[in-house]
Design a protein around this motif. Structure first.
Motif, PDB file in Angstrom:
ATOM      1  N   LYS A  54       0.814  -1.101  -0.215  1.00  0.00           N
ATOM      2  CA  LYS A  54       0.175   0.004   0.029  1.00  0.00           C
ATOM      3  C   LYS A  54       0.973   1.307  -0.074  1.00  0.00           C
ATOM      4  O   LYS A  54       2.180   1.171   0.652  1.00  0.00           O
TER       5      LYS A  54
ATOM      6  N   ILE B 157      -6.178  -3.288  -4.027  1.00  0.00           N
ATOM      7  CA  ILE B 157      -6.240  -2.619  -2.852  1.00  0.00           C
ATOM      8  C   ILE B 157      -7.600  -1.822  -2.799  1.00  0.00           C
ATOM      9  O   ILE B 157      -7.847  -1.185  -3.886  1.00  0.00           O
TER      10      ILE B 157
ATOM     11  N   THR C 283      -7.002  -5.433   1.097  1.00  0.00           N
ATOM     12  CA  THR C 283      -5.820  -5.384   0.579  1.00  0.00           C
ATOM     13  C   THR C 283      -5.369  -6.998   0.124  1.00  0.00           C
ATOM     14  O   THR C 283      -5.513  -7.983   0.872  1.00  0.00           O
TER      15      THR C 283
END
Length: 157
Positions: free
Chosen positions: A87, A137, A98
């Motif tokens: 991230k 994500i 995620t």
């Protein structure tokens, strides 16, 4: 009256401490801030030596907003590939969905997807096989998912 107020403040403080401890205890284990930390981590690629090659990477963006990067890595000594979805930008350090997915042609598919603050990672033995990979994500406030990687078989060997 002052005694009662002090008692109520102590109870409220104790409740806040207990709540904070619960939040910290529930924090996801994947807390690396860099790709190298994720590679070496026991929750990451588990490659303590840190010896790896980046085979491919894809920046995960929506418009001009950067969510992070998904990496396909190779450790020749172990004969393993690893996918790390790391991230970045506004998603870095914020718990949100995620995911990392690694597919081996004619072999297993490994995936990990949870609420992580820093990264998701999977690895699998893939010597002599072709692989494909993907990372996702989800933005923590807009809930907009962004995915990337390489769907076709490549990095055969």
């Amino acid at each position: 009256m002052a005694t009662r107020l002090r008692h109520n403040i102590r109870r409220a403080t104790a409740a806040l401490v207990i709540a904070a401890a619960g939040v910290l205890a529930a924090a996801p284990p994947a807390a690396a801030h860099t790709l190298d930390e994720a590679v070496r981590s026991g929750e990451g690629c588990t490659w303590a030596s840190g010896s790896y090659t980046t085979l491919h990477s894809t920046r995960l963006t929506y418009g001009a907003e950067y969510y992070g990067t998904v990496y396909l890595l190779w450790h020749g000594g172990r004969g393993e590939n690893c996918v790390v979805t790391l991230k970045g930008g506004a998603t870095h350090g914020v718990s949100g969905y995620t995911e990392a997915v690694l597919r081996v042609q004619g072999g297993p598919t490994r995936e990990e997807g949870e609420r992580f603050s820093h990264y998701a990672a999977v690895n699998v033995a893939a010597r002599g096989a072709c692989v494909s990979y993907e990372g996702t994500i989800v933005h923590p406030t807009t809930l907009r998912p962004v995915s990337g990687g390489r769907p076709g078989w490549d990095n055969c060997g």
